[in-house]
Design a protein around this motif. Sequence first.
Motif, PDB file in Angstrom:
ATOM      1  N   THR A 263     -11.165  -2.397   1.174  1.00 30.61           N
ATOM      2  CA  THR A 263     -12.459  -1.930   0.664  1.00 30.61           C
ATOM      3  C   THR A 263     -12.354  -1.254  -0.702  1.00 30.61           C
ATOM      4  OG1 THR A 263     -12.237   0.224   1.759  1.00 30.61           O
ATOM      5  CG2 THR A 263     -13.219  -1.579   3.031  1.00 30.61           C
ATOM      6  N   GLY A 264     -11.152  -0.856  -1.103  1.00 31.76           N
ATOM      7  CA  GLY A 264     -10.997  -0.125  -2.356  1.00 31.76           C
ATOM      8  C   GLY A 264     -11.407   1.329  -2.264  1.00 31.76           C
ATOM      9  N   GLU A 265     -11.687   1.802  -1.055  1.00 34.14           N
ATOM     10  CA  GLU A 265     -12.111   3.179  -0.859  1.00 34.14           C
ATOM     11  C   GLU A 265     -10.932   4.136  -1.046  1.00 34.14           C
ATOM     12  OE1 GLU A 265     -13.875   6.065   2.715  1.00 34.14           O
ATOM     13  OE2 GLU A 265     -13.298   3.987   3.115  1.00 34.14           O
ATOM     14  N   ILE A 266     -11.189   5.225  -1.758  1.00 34.67           N
ATOM     15  CA  ILE A 266     -10.175   6.268  -1.937  1.00 34.67           C
ATOM     16  C   ILE A 266     -10.269   7.222  -0.747  1.00 34.67           C
ATOM     17  CG2 ILE A 266      -9.370   8.178  -3.364  1.00 34.67           C
ATOM     18  CD1 ILE A 266     -10.543   6.734  -5.775  1.00 34.67           C
ATOM     19  N   VAL A 267      -9.204   7.297   0.036  1.00 34.97           N
ATOM     20  CA  VAL A 267      -9.183   8.129   1.240  1.00 34.97           C
ATOM     21  C   VAL A 267      -8.286   9.336   0.988  1.00 34.97           C
ATOM     22  CG1 VAL A 267      -8.649   8.223   3.693  1.00 34.97           C
ATOM     23  CG2 VAL A 267      -9.505   6.094   2.687  1.00 34.97           C
ATOM     24  N   ASN A 268      -8.827  10.508   1.178  1.00 35.58           N
ATOM     25  CA  ASN A 268      -8.063  11.750   1.048  1.00 35.58           C
ATOM     26  C   ASN A 268      -8.567  12.692   2.139  1.00 35.58           C
ATOM     27  OD1 ASN A 268      -6.806  14.190   0.275  1.00 35.58           O
ATOM     28  ND2 ASN A 268      -6.788  13.548  -1.857  1.00 35.58           N
TER      29      ASN A 268
ATOM     30  N   MET B  94       0.831  -1.204   0.000  1.00 31.13           N
ATOM     31  CA  MET B  94       0.000   0.000   0.000  1.00 31.13           C
ATOM     32  C   MET B  94       0.862   1.249   0.000  1.00 31.13           C
ATOM     33  SD  MET B  94      -3.061   1.234   2.578  1.00 31.13           S
ATOM     34  CE  MET B  94      -2.021   1.997   3.813  1.00 31.13           C
ATOM     35  N   ALA B  95       0.531   2.170  -0.899  1.00 32.62           N
ATOM     36  CA  ALA B  95       1.252   3.433  -0.997  1.00 32.62           C
ATOM     37  C   ALA B  95       0.408   4.544  -0.392  1.00 32.62           C
ATOM     38  CB  ALA B  95       1.575   3.750  -2.450  1.00 32.62           C
ATOM     39  N   VAL B  96       1.068   5.466   0.262  1.00 32.21           N
ATOM     40  CA  VAL B  96       0.394   6.593   0.900  1.00 32.21           C
ATOM     41  C   VAL B  96       1.084   7.881   0.474  1.00 32.21           C
ATOM     42  CG1 VAL B  96      -0.304   7.657   3.075  1.00 32.21           C
ATOM     43  CG2 VAL B  96      -0.188   5.166   2.896  1.00 32.21           C
ATOM     44  N   GLY B  97       0.306   8.846   0.025  1.00 31.20           N
ATOM     45  CA  GLY B  97       0.843  10.161  -0.312  1.00 31.20           C
ATOM     46  C   GLY B  97       0.542  11.150   0.793  1.00 31.20           C
TER      47      GLY B  97
ATOM     48  N   LYS C  50       2.292  23.280   7.714  1.00 30.13           N
ATOM     49  CA  LYS C  50       2.624  23.811   9.033  1.00 30.13           C
ATOM     50  C   LYS C  50       1.743  23.225  10.122  1.00 30.13           C
ATOM     51  CE  LYS C  50       3.283  28.178  11.486  1.00 30.13           C
ATOM     52  NZ  LYS C  50       3.222  29.662  11.412  1.00 30.13           N
ATOM     53  N   SER C  51       0.442  23.155   9.869  1.00 33.58           N
ATOM     54  CA  SER C  51      -0.495  22.725  10.907  1.00 33.58           C
ATOM     55  C   SER C  51      -1.311  21.500  10.521  1.00 33.58           C
ATOM     56  CB  SER C  51      -1.450  23.872  11.265  1.00 33.58           C
ATOM     57  OG  SER C  51      -0.735  24.998  11.724  1.00 33.58           O
ATOM     58  N   VAL C  52      -1.733  21.425   9.265  1.00 34.28           N
ATOM     59  CA  VAL C  52      -2.605  20.337   8.813  1.00 34.28           C
ATOM     60  C   VAL C  52      -1.956  19.602   7.661  1.00 34.28           C
ATOM     61  CG1 VAL C  52      -4.881  19.751   7.911  1.00 34.28           C
ATOM     62  CG2 VAL C  52      -4.648  21.646   9.523  1.00 34.28           C
ATOM     63  N   PHE C  53      -1.814  18.280   7.803  1.00 25.76           N
ATOM     64  CA  PHE C  53      -1.249  17.435   6.755  1.00 25.76           C
ATOM     65  C   PHE C  53      -2.387  16.771   5.988  1.00 25.76           C
ATOM     66  CE2 PHE C  53       2.872  16.502   9.331  1.00 25.76           C
ATOM     67  CZ  PHE C  53       3.111  17.862   9.414  1.00 25.76           C
ATOM     68  N   GLN C  54      -2.175  16.521   4.689  1.00 21.87           N
ATOM     69  CA  GLN C  54      -3.173  15.853   3.864  1.00 21.87           C
ATOM     70  C   GLN C  54      -2.650  14.464   3.493  1.00 21.87           C
ATOM     71  OE1 GLN C  54      -5.935  17.702   3.266  1.00 21.87           O
ATOM     72  NE2 GLN C  54      -7.097  16.148   2.130  1.00 21.87           N
ATOM     73  N   VAL C  55      -3.473  13.440   3.686  1.00 20.82           N
ATOM     74  CA  VAL C  55      -3.093  12.053   3.432  1.00 20.82           C
ATOM     75  C   VAL C  55      -3.994  11.468   2.351  1.00 20.82           C
ATOM     76  CG1 VAL C  55      -2.877   9.741   4.430  1.00 20.82           C
ATOM     77  CG2 VAL C  55      -2.244  11.744   5.781  1.00 20.82           C
ATOM     78  N   HIS C  56      -3.384  10.798   1.379  1.00 17.32           N
ATOM     79  CA  HIS C  56      -4.147  10.174   0.287  1.00 17.32           C
ATOM     80  C   HIS C  56      -3.671   8.732   0.117  1.00 17.32           C
ATOM     81  CE1 HIS C  56      -6.371  10.223  -3.628  1.00 17.32           C
ATOM     82  NE2 HIS C  56      -5.536   9.229  -3.871  1.00 17.32           N
TER      83      HIS C  56
ATOM     84  N   ALA D  58      -5.490  18.597  -1.183  1.00 17.04           N
ATOM     85  CA  ALA D  58      -6.012  17.296  -1.601  1.00 17.04           C
ATOM     86  C   ALA D  58      -5.407  16.859  -2.933  1.00 17.04           C
ATOM     87  CB  ALA D  58      -7.531  17.354  -1.699  1.00 17.04           C
ATOM     88  N   ALA D  59      -5.311  17.800  -3.882  1.00 18.72           N
ATOM     89  CA  ALA D  59      -4.718  17.482  -5.181  1.00 18.72           C
ATOM     90  C   ALA D  59      -3.227  17.178  -5.043  1.00 18.72           C
ATOM     91  CB  ALA D  59      -4.946  18.634  -6.153  1.00 18.72           C
ATOM     92  N   ASP D  60      -2.534  17.914  -4.174  1.00 16.73           N
ATOM     93  CA  ASP D  60      -1.108  17.662  -3.957  1.00 16.73           C
ATOM     94  C   ASP D  60      -0.870  16.282  -3.353  1.00 16.73           C
ATOM     95  OD1 ASP D  60      -0.497  20.108  -4.983  1.00 16.73           O
ATOM     96  OD2 ASP D  60      -0.200  21.093  -3.045  1.00 16.73           O
ATOM     97  N   ALA D  61      -1.693  15.903  -2.376  1.00 13.43           N
ATOM     98  CA  ALA D  61      -1.539  14.582  -1.754  1.00 13.43           C
ATOM     99  C   ALA D  61      -1.776  13.472  -2.774  1.00 13.43           C
ATOM    100  CB  ALA D  61      -2.508  14.448  -0.579  1.00 13.43           C
ATOM    101  N   ARG D  62      -2.749  13.667  -3.648  1.00 11.14           N
ATOM    102  CA  ARG D  62      -3.009  12.673  -4.698  1.00 11.14           C
ATOM    103  C   ARG D  62      -1.829  12.600  -5.670  1.00 11.14           C
ATOM    104  NH1 ARG D  62      -4.962  12.490  -9.876  1.00 11.14           N
ATOM    105  NH2 ARG D  62      -6.142  10.602 -10.426  1.00 11.14           N
ATOM    106  N   ALA D  63      -1.264  13.756  -6.023  1.00 13.63           N
ATOM    107  CA  ALA D  63      -0.108  13.774  -6.924  1.00 13.63           C
ATOM    108  C   ALA D  63       1.087  13.054  -6.296  1.00 13.63           C
ATOM    109  CB  ALA D  63       0.256  15.219  -7.275  1.00 13.63           C
TER     110      ALA D  63
END
Length: 339
Positions: free
Chosen positions: A24-29, A4-7, A12-18, A90-95
């Motif tokens: 389940t195959g669910e896309i989590v962002n 499993m790969a995680v982006g 500074k305060s909030v990190f975005q995880v994708h 969100a787009a950056d985490a997906r990239a």
Amino acid sequence: MNSMAVGVDIAKSVFQVHYVDQETGEIVNKPIKRAKFLEFFVNRAPCLIGMEACGGAHHWARQLVKMGHEVKLMAAEFVKAFNIRNKNDAADARAIWLAVQQPGKAVAVKTEMQQAVLALHRMRQQLIKFRTMQINGLRGSLTEYGEVMSKSRAKLDQEIPEVLGRVAERLPAVVIDTLREQWNGLVKLDEQVAQIERRMREWKKGDKAVKAVSEIPGVGLLTATAAVAMMGDARAFSSGREFVAWAGLVPKQTGSGGKVNLHGISKRGDTYLRTLLIHGARSVLTHAKEPGPWVEQLSKRRPKNVVIVALANKMARMIWAVLANDRPYQKDYAGVKPV
């Protein structure tokens, strides 16, 4: 290792995880607050985590590696190619999630000591910039009153007492006192720069890699400490040429239809390290009594600046060879190609 790969897009305060949940195959962002970031990964199976090599990335990479995860740091320009349309967290985490699954050269995770040495280099560079600005400010101010100073710092220190004495007859004392304070401030900046260099020399005494690299002609204190700290793990590069390409000391290529054109050096990678290598090569050509037959033959065929860059390229390869093979520098060593 879990595939499993995680982006992760750090901030500074909030990190975005994708990521894509394998069960389940669910896309989590989703966003995660800084205080909860490590807690999110602590109980998860080991996975491949991708991040841009930006501020704070090496710290978080070290923490995640301790948990058993594999971390791949990537250059921002490599990730940018996978960001389509909108520019947001969100787009950056997906990239980043897309980029971490592609083959490519990862940025080696630096130790805290290596980052500390680079911090010394950055602070020294900043002090020198301040000092240059202050010198130019003094020259400009005195030019406004008809006093043109000679070039070089030594000439400035030699001439400025007499110049201030002359303009003191025409200008208010508050201006003269301020100019004198600015001049005296240069000495304080000199002392700060010298103190940082003393600390670098102390680190050099206890670091085997820096001492080994310093034996290479043209590699001084600054180049040795910067190269060891920036490279991280020398084995992250498969060859000396790959390290030189990373430093931007190889020709830029363009071409189509099977025809490849070579241009000037690409100037990719870290400008500071490349500058130190080129200055070191220039000092070898200027001051070395015997720069070597290779340099002498090249000097007969190519312009001086081309020779300097070629020598800087060779020095960088030698730095990689010394560090990657963990062996001392030998002047006339000849490598043998593997069969």
